[in-house]
Scaffold this active site. Structure first.
Site, PDB file in Angstrom:
ATOM      1  N   SER A   1       0.857  -1.185   0.000  1.00 54.58           N
ATOM      2  CA  SER A   1       0.000   0.000   0.000  1.00 54.58           C
ATOM      3  C   SER A   1       0.891   1.231   0.000  1.00 54.58           C
ATOM      4  CB  SER A   1      -0.863   0.002   1.252  1.00 54.58           C
ATOM      5  OG  SER A   1      -0.014   0.171   2.379  1.00 54.58           O
ATOM      6  N   LYS A   2       0.256   2.359  -0.070  1.00 55.57           N
ATOM      7  CA  LYS A   2       0.987   3.605  -0.050  1.00 55.57           C
ATOM      8  C   LYS A   2       1.870   3.672   1.202  1.00 55.57           C
ATOM      9  CE  LYS A   2       0.150   8.126  -1.675  1.00 55.57           C
ATOM     10  NZ  LYS A   2      -0.666   9.107  -2.258  1.00 55.57           N
ATOM     11  N   ARG A   3       1.297   3.220   2.298  1.00 57.59           N
ATOM     12  CA  ARG A   3       1.998   3.278   3.580  1.00 57.59           C
ATOM     13  C   ARG A   3       3.240   2.372   3.592  1.00 57.59           C
ATOM     14  NH1 ARG A   3       1.769   0.253   7.789  1.00 57.59           N
ATOM     15  NH2 ARG A   3       0.151  -1.041   6.861  1.00 57.59           N
ATOM     16  N   THR A   4       3.149   1.228   2.902  1.00 52.51           N
ATOM     17  CA  THR A   4       4.281   0.294   2.967  1.00 52.51           C
ATOM     18  C   THR A   4       5.222   0.411   1.764  1.00 52.51           C
ATOM     19  OG1 THR A   4       2.765  -1.415   2.145  1.00 52.51           O
ATOM     20  CG2 THR A   4       3.237  -1.418   4.504  1.00 52.51           C
ATOM     21  N   GLY A   5       5.063   1.433   0.942  1.00 50.27           N
ATOM     22  CA  GLY A   5       6.076   1.649  -0.097  1.00 50.27           C
ATOM     23  C   GLY A   5       5.553   1.840  -1.508  1.00 50.27           C
TER      24      GLY A   5
END
Ligand code: GLU
Length: 491
Positions: free
Chosen positions: A251-255
């Site tokens: 996801s955006k949060r994980t890269g």
């Protein structure tokens, strides 16, 4: 047969890491086989268009070193390469399907569709169009088309199965009973993704359609569309999902952020390409380093795996460090100059002193993990005084002992003042600083951080002895005096 592949992004924002991998693999397959790589912009969802995306897409590809043979900016015989400029082709295909009884106009209003969905949810039935307009006769359909808004739906076969033969996943069977009559042409005359893709992959003579795993569930739609139009589908290759370090979909949060953000954050294209190449592909059981030149010779779909790939930022960081250390010194100097131009404070005169850059370049290699670190490490070399720092740092780096901080600075002043201008060299300076150990009764590593702060405004950086040499006698001594004044002030 010439291998023809494409990258077909929707311009709904900057391309993300997960998405650009499809571009890299498609490009590499074309290059490895002496084929053709096409860039096609799938801009059929007018509501989701983001103006700047096409530039961002091209910039991302160029940055990585992915060139295209046909597409925006280069043209080609299958153009235009923007789907919004190809509407007649999709409309023609839709009409052919209507005439052949494989598609129909659907006049259902949004309200009716909402009610239908609500009823499906209430009855716990699977969602999907119920086929009402399938029953409208051809004559009635023609007439109503003159006055009513409609979409065109594809009439999926309801019996039997549809089989996807995927080069990565093998054979996957879909029950037709679970499919519904999806929209192929919207009321604004634009195609949906499904029709646009089938028409364009055919028109552009795509031989291998490489795309993310998330499209597998759409494959039966595409396969049936090809069949009904009497066209031959390309070979499909669905790339494995990319998982975050938490083993959930990236996801955006994980890269999964913009490719250009990685560039802004100081990653090298070499590292990014190497990193992306191994997200779902391998050369053999050993190789973990690959350049784009090797990739474009050695890539093959046989070694794409079906299992999800895990996105490991540490791995990317490691690769970035590797390519920083390995790149030819000329290019390294260029990279440093570029990042200095961009990131140094406006007060530093431009262009940045090339001699200085070439002197510092070897010292920076081992100290930079990401290119964003270049300018902060170099900044101290430009002003007369050190960049601003908090005077408390001088004491903190002397183990919180103000007395020691003062002694370190005083001793350094004394020792360095004795080094004459014509002997102001790295080695002389090292010898002078080392002699401070006896005087202070303290090990070098205990007191040098104080000197780093005084000279550079930060507790670490490029090696102190080299830095002193680069600063020159006058500036180096002045900075010690300033530090001394700061300490006095804090008393
Ligand atoms: N426009 C689709 C996307 O942006 C393309 C998928 C495909 O490669 O077929 O994901």
């Amino acid at each position: 047969m010439t291998v023809r592949t494409r990258y077909a992004p929707s311009p709904t924002g900057d391309p993300h890491i997960g998405n650009i991998r499809s571009a890299l693999f498609s490009w590499a397959l074309a290059r490895a086989n002496g084929g053709v790589f096409i860039l096609r912009i799938e801009d059929t969802d007018q509501k989701r268009l983001v103006e700047s995306s096409v530039d961002a897409i091209m910039e991302s590809l160029r940055w990585l070193g992915i060139d295209w043979d046909e597409g925006p900016g280069v043209g080609g015989v299958h153009g235009p390469y923007f789907q919004s400029q190809r509407l007649p082709l999709y409309q023609k295909a839709a009409l052919t399907l209507i005439e052949g009884g494989r598609a129909y106009r659907c006049f259902c209003t949004p309200e009716r569709l909402d009610q239908m969905r609500a009823a499906q949810v209430a009855a716990k039935r699977p969602p999907g169009y119920d086929g009402l307009c399938r029953e409208i006769s051809a004559g009635e359909s023609e007439v109503r088309a003159g006055s009513e808004a409609f979409v065109v739906r594809f009439a999926m076969r309801r019996e039997g199965t549809t089989v996807l033969d995927d080069l990565v996943r093998g054979s996957i069977t879909f029950e037709n009973a679970l499919q519904d009559d999806f929209v192929i042409l919207k009321s604004d005359g634009f195609p949906t993704y499904h029709l646009g893709l089938v028409v364009d992959d055919t028109e552009m003579e795509i031989t291998h359609a490489i795309r993310g795993d998330e499209w597998i569930s759409s494959a039966p739609k595409h396969i049936q569309l090809y069949e009904s139009l009497g066209w031959k589908p390309p070979l499909w290759a669905h790339l494995p999902l990319i998982l975050g370090p938490d083993h959930k979909k990236l996801s955006k949060r994980t890269g999964d952020t913009s490719v250009l953000d990685y560039r802004r954050n100081g990653y090298l294209p070499e590292a990014m390409v190497n990193f992306l190449a191994f997200l779902g592909w391998s050369l053999d059981d050993r190789t973990s380093l690959i350049t784009i030149e090797d990739l474009k010779e050695q890539f093959s779909l046989e070694r794409v795996v079906a299992n999800p790939a895990v996105f490991d930022i540490e791995r990317l960081n490691h690769l970035n460090g590797h390519y920083i250390r390995e790149m030819p010194s000329e290019r390294w100097q260029q990279v440093i100059a570029e990042w200095c131009e961009k990131d140094l404070p406006a007060s530093v005169p431009r262009p940045v002193d090339a001699d200085l850059v070439s002197a510092v370049a070897p010292l920076l290699r081992e100290r930079v993990g990401r290119l964003t670190e270049v300018a902060p490490l170099m900044e101290f070399l430009f002003g007369f005084e050190a960049p601003d720092y908090d005077a408390a740092l001088l004491e903190e780096k002397a183990g919180g002992d103000p007395e020691l901080a003062r002694r370190v600075i005083d001793t350094a002043l004394l020792k360095l003042d004795r080094v004459p201008r014509d002997q102001w060299t790295r080695d002389e300076l090292e010898a002078a600083i080392r002699r401070m150990e006896d005087e202070l009764g303290t090990k070098l590593r205990k007191f040098v951080p104080v000197l780093y702060v005084a000279e550079m405004g930060r507790p670490q950086g490029i090696p102190l002895f080299d830095s002193l040499a680069l600063l020159g006698r006058e500036r180096a001594l002045q900075r010690l005096r300033t530090a001394r004044a700061h300490l006095e002030h804090r008393r």
